[in-house]
Design a protein around this motif. Structure first.
Motif, PDB file in Angstrom:
ATOM      1  N   SER A  96     -40.467   5.404 -39.028  1.00  0.00           N
ATOM      2  CA  SER A  96     -40.769   6.536 -38.152  1.00  0.00           C
ATOM      3  C   SER A  96     -39.757   7.676 -38.296  1.00  0.00           C
ATOM      4  N   LYS A  97     -38.731   7.461 -39.129  1.00  0.00           N
ATOM      5  CA  LYS A  97     -37.705   8.480 -39.322  1.00  0.00           C
ATOM      6  C   LYS A  97     -37.723   8.969 -40.765  1.00  0.00           C
ATOM      7  N   ASN A  98     -37.402  10.249 -40.954  1.00  0.00           N
ATOM      8  CA  ASN A  98     -37.384  10.791 -42.311  1.00  0.00           C
ATOM      9  C   ASN A  98     -36.072  10.425 -43.016  1.00  0.00           C
ATOM     10  N   VAL A  99     -35.923  10.869 -44.239  1.00  0.00           N
ATOM     11  CA  VAL A  99     -34.751  10.518 -45.041  1.00  0.00           C
ATOM     12  C   VAL A  99     -33.460  10.928 -44.339  1.00  0.00           C
ATOM     13  N   TYR A 100     -33.427  12.155 -43.876  1.00  0.00           N
ATOM     14  CA  TYR A 100     -32.237  12.652 -43.173  1.00  0.00           C
ATOM     15  C   TYR A 100     -31.897  11.749 -41.989  1.00  0.00           C
ATOM     16  N   GLN A 101     -32.902  11.419 -41.190  1.00  0.00           N
ATOM     17  CA  GLN A 101     -32.668  10.628 -39.976  1.00  0.00           C
ATOM     18  C   GLN A 101     -32.245   9.204 -40.300  1.00  0.00           C
ATOM     19  N   ASN A 102     -32.786   8.643 -41.388  1.00  0.00           N
ATOM     20  CA  ASN A 102     -32.381   7.292 -41.779  1.00  0.00           C
ATOM     21  C   ASN A 102     -30.912   7.246 -42.169  1.00  0.00           C
ATOM     22  N   ILE A 103     -30.476   8.236 -42.940  1.00  0.00           N
ATOM     23  CA  ILE A 103     -29.075   8.249 -43.365  1.00  0.00           C
ATOM     24  C   ILE A 103     -28.155   8.599 -42.194  1.00  0.00           C
ATOM     25  N   GLY A 111     -20.812   8.457 -33.431  1.00  0.00           N
ATOM     26  CA  GLY A 111     -20.519   9.587 -32.555  1.00  0.00           C
ATOM     27  C   GLY A 111     -20.048  10.839 -33.267  1.00  0.00           C
ATOM     28  N   LEU A 112     -20.386  10.986 -34.551  1.00  0.00           N
ATOM     29  CA  LEU A 112     -19.997  12.190 -35.287  1.00  0.00           C
ATOM     30  C   LEU A 112     -20.765  13.409 -34.785  1.00  0.00           C
ATOM     31  N   LYS A 113     -20.148  14.558 -34.910  1.00  0.00           N
ATOM     32  CA  LYS A 113     -20.800  15.805 -34.519  1.00  0.00           C
ATOM     33  C   LYS A 113     -21.867  16.176 -35.532  1.00  0.00           C
ATOM     34  N   LYS A 114     -22.826  16.993 -35.093  1.00  0.00           N
ATOM     35  CA  LYS A 114     -23.974  17.313 -35.940  1.00  0.00           C
ATOM     36  C   LYS A 114     -23.557  18.002 -37.242  1.00  0.00           C
ATOM     37  N   ASP A 115     -22.600  18.918 -37.180  1.00  0.00           N
ATOM     38  CA  ASP A 115     -22.202  19.600 -38.415  1.00  0.00           C
ATOM     39  C   ASP A 115     -21.523  18.639 -39.385  1.00  0.00           C
ATOM     40  N   GLU A 116     -20.786  17.649 -38.860  1.00  0.00           N
ATOM     41  CA  GLU A 116     -20.171  16.632 -39.724  1.00  0.00           C
ATOM     42  C   GLU A 116     -21.248  15.762 -40.367  1.00  0.00           C
ATOM     43  N   ILE A 117     -22.265  15.418 -39.576  1.00  0.00           N
ATOM     44  CA  ILE A 117     -23.369  14.608 -40.086  1.00  0.00           C
ATOM     45  C   ILE A 117     -24.129  15.376 -41.170  1.00  0.00           C
ATOM     46  N   ASP A 118     -24.410  16.634 -40.905  1.00  0.00           N
ATOM     47  CA  ASP A 118     -25.124  17.467 -41.894  1.00  0.00           C
ATOM     48  C   ASP A 118     -24.367  17.511 -43.216  1.00  0.00           C
ATOM     49  N   LEU A 124     -24.331  13.117 -49.690  1.00  0.00           N
ATOM     50  CA  LEU A 124     -24.914  11.853 -50.135  1.00  0.00           C
ATOM     51  C   LEU A 124     -26.245  12.071 -50.846  1.00  0.00           C
ATOM     52  N   LEU A 125     -27.068  12.989 -50.330  1.00  0.00           N
ATOM     53  CA  LEU A 125     -28.362  13.258 -50.959  1.00  0.00           C
ATOM     54  C   LEU A 125     -28.184  13.842 -52.359  1.00  0.00           C
ATOM     55  N   GLU A 126     -27.184  14.669 -52.504  1.00  0.00           N
ATOM     56  CA  GLU A 126     -26.888  15.214 -53.832  1.00  0.00           C
ATOM     57  C   GLU A 126     -26.419  14.094 -54.756  1.00  0.00           C
ATOM     58  N   TYR A 127     -25.623  13.178 -54.218  1.00  0.00           N
ATOM     59  CA  TYR A 127     -25.065  12.101 -55.020  1.00  0.00           C
ATOM     60  C   TYR A 127     -26.158  11.158 -55.543  1.00  0.00           C
ATOM     61  N   ALA A 152     -27.672   5.504 -50.009  1.00  0.00           N
ATOM     62  CA  ALA A 152     -26.990   6.624 -49.349  1.00  0.00           C
ATOM     63  C   ALA A 152     -26.606   6.244 -47.920  1.00  0.00           C
ATOM     64  N   ARG A 153     -27.524   5.577 -47.216  1.00  0.00           N
ATOM     65  CA  ARG A 153     -27.228   5.143 -45.836  1.00  0.00           C
ATOM     66  C   ARG A 153     -26.077   4.137 -45.814  1.00  0.00           C
ATOM     67  N   SER A 154     -26.053   3.232 -46.809  1.00  0.00           N
ATOM     68  CA  SER A 154     -24.992   2.217 -46.846  1.00  0.00           C
ATOM     69  C   SER A 154     -23.624   2.837 -47.130  1.00  0.00           C
ATOM     70  N   LEU A 155     -23.621   4.022 -47.755  1.00  0.00           N
ATOM     71  CA  LEU A 155     -22.361   4.709 -48.079  1.00  0.00           C
ATOM     72  C   LEU A 155     -21.919   5.682 -46.989  1.00  0.00           C
ATOM     73  N   ALA A 156     -22.746   5.853 -45.979  1.00  0.00           N
ATOM     74  CA  ALA A 156     -22.512   6.908 -44.985  1.00  0.00           C
ATOM     75  C   ALA A 156     -21.136   6.809 -44.333  1.00  0.00           C
ATOM     76  N   ASN A 157     -20.709   5.579 -44.019  1.00  0.00           N
ATOM     77  CA  ASN A 157     -19.433   5.393 -43.313  1.00  0.00           C
ATOM     78  C   ASN A 157     -18.256   5.125 -44.253  1.00  0.00           C
ATOM     79  N   ASN A 158     -18.419   5.489 -45.533  1.00  0.00           N
ATOM     80  CA  ASN A 158     -17.348   5.291 -46.517  1.00  0.00           C
ATOM     81  C   ASN A 158     -16.832   3.856 -46.552  1.00  0.00           C
ATOM     82  N   PRO A 159     -17.713   2.893 -46.840  1.00  0.00           N
ATOM     83  CA  PRO A 159     -17.277   1.489 -46.855  1.00  0.00           C
ATOM     84  C   PRO A 159     -16.393   1.183 -48.055  1.00  0.00           C
ATOM     85  N   LYS A 160     -15.706   0.049 -47.971  1.00  0.00           N
ATOM     86  CA  LYS A 160     -14.906  -0.440 -49.094  1.00  0.00           C
ATOM     87  C   LYS A 160     -15.679  -1.457 -49.927  1.00  0.00           C
TER      88      LYS A 160
END
Length: 334
Positions: A96-103, A111-118, A124-127, A152-160
């Motif tokens: 029910s969510k688009n690519v942006y919303q899934n990531i 709790g990141l701010k919207k501009d940080e999320i954008d 990530l989408l470019e990557y 891309a979603r799995s990399l969102a939080n900069n995992p190790k």
């Protein structure tokens, strides 16, 4: 980076204990791509899900960066899981969510701010090469595109650490190759440690540094991919490797000439590209008939396999075999 000590997992069925994992001991190095391969029901999915405690081990210990995670409370476990990304066979995207919303989902939970999320999502989408799919829904994507979104979603939080649970099994061979190339790029550029499970030896060959073979809940063989290919120790390892070769049964049933021998040769590294057969024919008074051959390109080297019929005087055949061994060619007389 990851250390597993004496890990076991049991389930109860009609008051009987059934072992899914038995005394697993593994050390995975930082920046390594470590493969776990086995048939269906071997325990590989249970093992990888224990690494972030989606499955709770019955016995044993798991250490991430020196920290034992098997005794963490829920709060500390949630904090540790931020360092562990995961991708799945069937992508696990929110339909029910688009690519942006899934990531964005894990970033919003942080709790990141919207501009940080954008900013993070655009990067990530470019990557993963999906800038043009930013507002598309999963139903509008191909399998490969869905998996790129999941990565891309799995990399969102900069995992190790990145865990891949059959991450390419639902994809066609060409798409699988592109996803493996992306995972290798992630390892090289971000220094991630990647653990992937699969039942496809082709995946192990193309991307892994080391591999553990699991059978009936136990690790039966663990080594570098190069060594497993060149010198498998178990029947299961040999069978997995044989899936990459042409059918060897025809070679075994081949009606060889009287007095000849059939050899299966394995070449490692530079030996795989040398004119070994040509040199052998010139040096010894023998005839050679090539029955089959191939070269598998591993991530760090090449492994060549060749099946030959050699005929001639017995002493010349034995001299040729001794010469092959001195040239560091592994061989088996079929």
């Amino acid at each position: 980076m990851i250390k597993v000590e004496g890990l076991s997992k049991t389930y109860k069925n009609n008051n009987k204990e059934i072992y899914a994992l038995k005394n697993i001991n593994i050390e995975i190095k930082k920046g390594e791509i470590f493969g776990i391969i086995g048939l269906s029901g071997a325990g590989k999915s249970t093992l990888i899900r224990c690494l972030n405690r989606l499955e709770e081990p019955t016995n044993g210990k798991i250490f991430i960066d020196g920290k034992e995670i098997t005794n963490l409370n829920n709060t500390d476990l949630r904090e540790t899981r931020k360092d562990i990304g995961m991708i799945f066979q069937h992508f696990n995207l929110l339909s029910s969510k688009n690519v942006y919303q899934n990531i964005a989902f894990p970033l919003e939970l942080e709790g990141l701010k919207k501009d940080e999320i954008d900013k993070r999502i655009n990067t990530l989408l470019e990557y993963v090469d999906l800038e043009d799919k930013k507002f598309a829904y999963p139903s509008q994507l191909s399998g490969g595109q869905k998996q790129r979104v999941a990565i891309a979603r799995s990399l969102a939080n900069n995992p190790k650490i990145l865990l891949s649970d059959e991450g390419t099994s639902a994809l066609d061979p060409k798409t699988t190759k592109s996803i493996l190339e992306l995972l290798n790029k992630i390892r090289k550029e971000f220094g991630l440690t990647i653990v992937l499970i699969t039942h496809q030896m082709e995946v192990i060959k193309d991307i892994c540094d080391r591999v553990a073979i699991i059978e009936d809940g136990e690790i039966i063989e663990l080594n570098t991919v190069e060594e497993i290919f060149a010198n498998p120790k178990t029947k299961t390892a040999t069978e997995f490797i044989s899936t990459l070769k042409i059918n060897t049964q025809e070679e075994i049933n081949y009606q060889r000439k009287s007095g000849s021998k059939i050899l299966r040769l394995s070449f490692v590294g530079e030996n795989a590209k040398k004119p070994i057969v040509s040199k052998m024919v010139k040096q010894f008074d023998i005839d050679v008939n090539i029955l089959s051959g191939n070269i598998n390109e591993l991530i760090s080297t090449s492994i060549g396999n060749l099946v030959l019929e050699i005929s001639g005087e017995d002493n010349q055949i034995e001299k040729a075999i001794d010469w092959l061994r001195k040239e560091n060619i592994r061989l088996e007389v079929i």
